[in-house]
Design a protein around this motif. Sequence first.
Motif: not given
Length: 425
Positions: A214-222, A385-393, A406-412
Amino acid sequence: MRRGIAATAVVASLALAATACGGSDDDGGKASGPTTITWWDTSNATNESPTYQALVKDFEKANKDVKVKYVNVPFDQAQNKFDTAAGASGAPDVLRAEVGWTPAFAKKSYLLPLDGTEALAEQGKFQPNLIKQAQFEGKTYGVPLVTDTLALVYNKALFKKAGITKAPTTWDELKSAAAKVKDKTGVDGYWGSEKGYYLEPFLLGEGTDTVDATAKKITLGSAAGQKATKTWLSTFDGKGLHKADVTADSYAHRQDAFVNGKVAMTVEGPWEVTNFYKGSAFKDKANLGIATVPAGSSGKAGAPTGGHNLSVYAGSDKAHQEAALKFVKWMTSAATQSKIAQKNATLPTREDAYTAQVTADPGLAGFQKVLPAAHPRPELPEYSSLWGPLDTELPKAAGGKESIDKVIDTVETQYTKLLPDGFTK
């Protein structure tokens, strides 16, 4: 959603092309004979497909005006194959689509809106959150066929030996229980997964997710996202906590350990119920404990919602669409879902399908009880599709190769390339 289980069916591309009718069959709705529709089923070819093939025959006996060409398509190939076929106006009339595919295909106008059609005549019977996740921009593009979520599964006998009387409700309680199991039984208490889908309970338990659609925000690194990932990482290090397995066979190793009593707890979905019973630890099905995933610091437990919808191809002609709608209604009825659950150990999507025969299976009854903690996915076509980068990193952090920050930054950074314009960190 069948995670970690490779589809075993092999369907040649030429065969798929030949059976993808898209309303182009020779008998296409002629009054002289039945209308033939094509159904691409993405279920496991060995364990589940036979049930669906038998149901197709039952449907045809009850509906002489419709014939169904059944095609089992490997799950890991189906999304791309349907995308290609639909773009060329040659897709099957009905698709068993993973819930994350539904909004993505709807966005491309590949799917028929089902509101007001025969297929959704009993919409009120389905769990509202499952209908919600079959919708895109206010319209419904799929009828829920099976659902799933993640739960904490545990070995009751090992709990008893360790003096544990109830399932842990927080991650701290889980760590404490794991240590007790190790002390009293000698086996590890908990073995977690290093994959992205299994990070979801940690994120939802902190009141967040990978993104805020809704907010169009990437929140993994929040702040909440960082707390969730660090809690997840902590479950691989400590007394009774199995270290991360970052090998290619990690899923199989974890499952084998659990079903044979070499670890007391893990987080898993109902797709493994029948396999649990094949292990030495659960020959007595009553030994399988199932509980809601532990809660995070928000005080609330949350788990992802998976499963599959039946969707109808928008490119078919009227006769094929009408036949497809009739088929979808029949396949998602309470009676049919009850049969599927009993044969395949999958969870129905409507309450009236949880018959006494279905809930007689302790695994299905247990997973039914944890469904209230399941969160519908955001109405975002790119979400899966967002689980793909997580599976890798994530395995890099779990295995100690890189820091979680570093993993969070790469994924974001990767997320900014996957998500639509307008999303920000």
